[in-house]
Scaffold this motif. Structure first.
Motif, mmCIF file in Angstrom:
data_model
loop_
_atom_site.group_PDB
_atom_site.id
_atom_site.type_symbol
_atom_site.label_atom_id
_atom_site.label_comp_id
_atom_site.label_asym_id
_atom_site.label_seq_id
_atom_site.Cartn_x
_atom_site.Cartn_y
_atom_site.Cartn_z
ATOM 1 N N ARG A 183 0.806 -1.226 0.000
ATOM 2 C CA ARG A 183 0.000 0.000 0.000
ATOM 3 C C ARG A 183 0.831 1.264 0.000
ATOM 4 O O ARG A 183 1.896 1.307 0.584
ATOM 5 C CB ARG A 183 -0.860 0.017 1.268
ATOM 6 N N ASN A 184 0.282 2.296 -0.625
ATOM 7 C CA ASN A 184 0.802 3.666 -0.528
ATOM 8 C C ASN A 184 2.257 3.777 -0.983
ATOM 9 O O ASN A 184 3.073 4.437 -0.344
ATOM 10 C CB ASN A 184 0.641 4.179 0.908
ATOM 11 N N LYS A 195 -0.458 -2.126 -4.435
ATOM 12 C CA LYS A 195 -1.868 -2.111 -4.017
ATOM 13 C C LYS A 195 -2.433 -0.702 -4.150
ATOM 14 O O LYS A 195 -3.588 -0.518 -4.485
ATOM 15 C CB LYS A 195 -1.998 -2.594 -2.576
ATOM 16 N N SER A 196 -1.607 0.305 -3.832
ATOM 17 C CA SER A 196 -2.009 1.701 -4.045
ATOM 18 C C SER A 196 -0.761 2.571 -4.081
ATOM 19 O O SER A 196 0.315 2.144 -3.653
ATOM 20 C CB SER A 196 -2.962 2.174 -2.932
ATOM 21 N N PHE A 197 -0.938 3.766 -4.624
ATOM 22 C CA PHE A 197 0.184 4.699 -4.769
ATOM 23 C C PHE A 197 -0.134 6.023 -4.096
ATOM 24 O O PHE A 197 -1.297 6.437 -4.051
ATOM 25 C CB PHE A 197 0.443 4.997 -6.252
ATOM 26 N N TYR A 227 2.603 9.035 -8.111
ATOM 27 C CA TYR A 227 1.835 8.476 -9.233
ATOM 28 C C TYR A 227 1.903 9.402 -10.449
ATOM 29 O O TYR A 227 2.212 8.997 -11.562
ATOM 30 C CB TYR A 227 0.391 8.282 -8.771
ATOM 31 N N GLU A 280 -2.167 -0.420 -10.412
ATOM 32 C CA GLU A 280 -2.801 -0.711 -9.132
ATOM 33 C C GLU A 280 -3.518 -2.048 -9.188
ATOM 34 O O GLU A 280 -4.434 -2.231 -9.989
ATOM 35 C CB GLU A 280 -3.804 0.394 -8.791
ATOM 36 N N ASP A 297 -4.138 -6.000 -6.621
ATOM 37 C CA ASP A 297 -3.826 -6.732 -5.400
ATOM 38 C C ASP A 297 -2.570 -7.562 -5.640
ATOM 39 O O ASP A 297 -2.593 -8.553 -6.359
ATOM 40 C CB ASP A 297 -5.004 -7.631 -5.014
ATOM 41 N N PHE A 325 -5.366 -5.296 -13.539
ATOM 42 C CA PHE A 325 -5.142 -4.056 -12.789
ATOM 43 C C PHE A 325 -6.173 -3.006 -13.186
ATOM 44 O O PHE A 325 -6.779 -3.078 -14.253
ATOM 45 C CB PHE A 325 -3.712 -3.539 -12.954
ATOM 46 N N GLN A 326 -6.353 -2.036 -12.261
ATOM 47 C CA GLN A 326 -7.272 -0.920 -12.499
ATOM 48 C C GLN A 326 -6.828 -0.186 -13.756
ATOM 49 O O GLN A 326 -5.655 0.147 -13.878
ATOM 50 C CB GLN A 326 -7.167 0.089 -11.345
#
Ligand code: SF4
Lengths: 167, 423
Positions: free
Chosen positions: A60-61, A86-88, A93, A105, A107, A137-138
């Motif tokens: 994450r992050n 998982k996230s930025f 980004y 992005e 899992d 991915f998203q």
């Protein structure tokens, strides 16, 4: 575009201080030298053992902290083809897209160190060849796709002489 | 339609009502670079043949992170900033003038402005009701050259503050508490908007401390309404003409709301290695500390130095704990000297440095040894932040930092504030 390489796995909250440590502040005008220290405090072997095309895979992050554009630049310069997390963090980004580094992005929990991955940017899929698994991915926001397809914000500007972000 | 502060400011720039998620290209009022991010921005502009400043009077190049320069590579980086300023007429903020964000609120950012800076804590100027946000070198470089940038209109995360601060609890404790509660990515992509009765009662320095750390929750900016307190602050800087009242509309929709009663807060610290890893000072008390650092764009203002000096008066730092005090700007430094605060620090055993970022970013002036522990009033405690990945950084208010320096271990400031009252 299809990208292939090995996964280098990192945890949650990988900061810009991990990616481009402050003690190398004086190398910020010498990106090839700075790239030799990329992510050194998170994995001391990473910069020296990474093969061109490999992926950074994180939790994450990813990229939280400072606005230093040097962070995505040296990840790219070191030979990484994309960062999967998982996230930025927001500034990282945007900087990554601006410098032409794909940031995806998804899992990442099922990806292990050394797994062989194949990323299809257009289809939005990640195949884990080692585990015979497929992830998706998203999709990137359209404005980001446009800048990335132009080769980054500098190339975008060269092409249009202005911001041209209608999608 | 009722608008949030972020929506209002962006709408006024583009000329139509905007909605969260919308991508806009907007004029920029103030654009800033610093010595860590500036040289790369200028290299990109050179590559594009755009060595120009659209609005030189509001283009500011700060030499603050490595000031004065500790090595030749950085001296050369400084030369490139000075050259660009000389060529374009952009404003140069030299090594004696202080941290970019303090300088921006003192002299450049105004209510209603859009401010972009190649430094993540540019959100500090949000306390003046400016939509102020950090971006990378190239984005800010393009903003400087063209006077424009692109933005995604953020959703708003409202923070409603009520109550009043108990003794020993400060704006810094509140912000650490908030980040601990919502997480380091709790407001990612959003604008934090601080409202509520306590917000209206807060001083500008308190607002700056909160807005400064908005990015530590992932936020794009941290906004306060511009009110009478804002006007008085700007008037004090000789900039009353830059004031205009600005507030969110009643009933503006926001994505999330959190309420905090300051009266229920305790002195708080962030423990290594993330800002959202918070706990009450009493629970961290007793941790041995090698260095205390008071300063930075978060807590290096005159009011912060007054709070610390009140605790240090007639007391000395613990022999095992080094103490570094770095005023945020030249104006802060001069006033702190005039009020005798610098003398209090020096007598307490501090190294008082010139204004700037000082030890915050790990370039010089207070790098930690292996295994060493630092309590700092800055905004980040990431591994490696202060120049050594084997160091440990705790974030705290100036009062907690001062109490810690005296005791040699993490200490509750109320111990020292109360004993003073009894004297
Ligand atoms: S004082 Fe620290 S956080 Fe603030 S601008 Fe300087 S280096 Fe960044």
């Amino acid at each position: 575009m299809i990208l292939r390489g090995k996964a280098w796995v990192f945890g949650d909250s990988i900061s810009t201080d991990h990616i481009a440590p402050g003690r190398y502040f004086h190398l910020r005008t010498n990106l090839p030298e700075l790239a030799k220290h990329v992510l050194e405090d998170a994995n001391p072997d990473f910069a020296s053992q990474l093969q061109p095309g490999d992926f950074v895979v994180a939790g994450r992050n990813f990229g939280l902290g400072s606005s230093r554009e040097h962070a995505p630049r040296i990840i790219k310069l070191a030979g990484v083809s994309a960062v999967l997390a998982k996230s930025f963090a927001r500034i990282f980004y945007r900087n990554a897209i601006n410098v032409g580094l794909p940031v995806l992005e998804l899992d990442t929990a099922g990806i292990s160190q050394g797994d062989e991955l194949e990323v299809d940017l257009a289809a939005g899929t990640v195949r884990n060849l080692t585990r015979s698994e497929q992830l998706s991915f998203q999709p990137l926001p359209p404005v980001m796709v446009k800048i990335l397809n132009d080769g980054g914000i500098v190339e975008h500007f060269r092409k249009y002489g202005d911001f041209n972000l209608e999608t | 339609m009722a608008s949030t502060l972020a929506e209002k400011i962006i709408a006024a720039h583009v000329g139509w009502e905007v909605e969260p998620g919308e991508i806009v290209v907007t004029p920029v009022d103030v654009a800033a670079l610093q010595d860590g991010t500036g040289p790369l921005a200028l290299m990109q502009l050179e590559e594009l043949g755009l060595v120009q400043a659209h609005n030189p009077a509001k283009t500011v190049l700060f030499i603050d992170h490595a000031a004065p320069s500790p090595r030749k590579e950085l001296s050369n980086a400084h030369v490139s900033l000075r050259r660009f300023a000389a060529r374009t007429g952009a404003v140069l903020s030299e090594i004696n003038e202080g941290v970019c964000h303090q300088r921006l609120v003192e002299s450049f950012a105004s209510p209603g402005d859009i401010v972009i800076g190649a430094d993540s804590h540019t959100c500090t100027s949000g306390a003046l009701a400016a939509f102020a946000t950090g971006m990378g070198s190239t984005d800010v470089g393009l903003g400087i050259a063209t006077g424009k940038t692109w933005l995604k209109v953020p959703e708003t995360f409202r923070v409603v503050l009520s109550g009043s601060f108990p003794a020993g609890v400060f704006a810094k404790d509140l912000m650490l508490h908030l980040i601990g509660r919502i997480g380091a990515d709790g407001a990612t992509y959003m604008a934090l908007e601080f409202t509520g009765p306590l917000t209206a009662a807060m001083s500008m320095p308190e607002r700056f401390t909160l807005a400064n750390m908005a990015v530590e929750a992932g936020a794009k900016t941290g906004l306060f309404a511009a009110d009478e307190t804002t006007r008085v602050f700007l008037a004090g800087q000789g900039r009353e003409a830059d004031y205009r009242p600005l507030a969110a509309d009643d009933g503006a929709a926001c994505a999330r709301t959190v309420e905090i009663d300051a009266g229920a807060l305790e002195p708080t610290v962030s423990v290594p290695h993330t800002v959202d890893n918070t706990m009450a000072v009493v629970d961290a008390a007793g941790t041995k500390v090698d260095q205390v650092f008071i300063g930075t764009c978060t807590n290096g203002r005159l009011e912060d130095l007054r709070i610390a000096a009140a605790i240090f008066k007639d007391r000395h730092r613990h022999p095992g704990t080094r103490l570094i005090v770095t005023p945020a700007s030249r104006a802060v430094y001069i006033e702190a000297a005039r009020e005798g605060l610098l003398e209090v620090f020096a007598k307490a055993g501090a190294t008082v440095t010139g204004p700037g970022c000082g030890a915050c970013v790990g370039v010089h002036g207070g790098i930690l040894g292996d295994g060493e522990v630092c309590v700092a009033t800055q905004n980040r405690n990431f591994q490696g932040r202060m120049g050594n990945a084997a160091g440990f950084i705790y974030l705290a208010s100036p009062a907690t930092a001062a109490a810690t320096a005296i005791k040699g271990e993490i200490a509750d400031p109320r111990e020292y504030m109360e004993s003073r009252d009894n004297q």
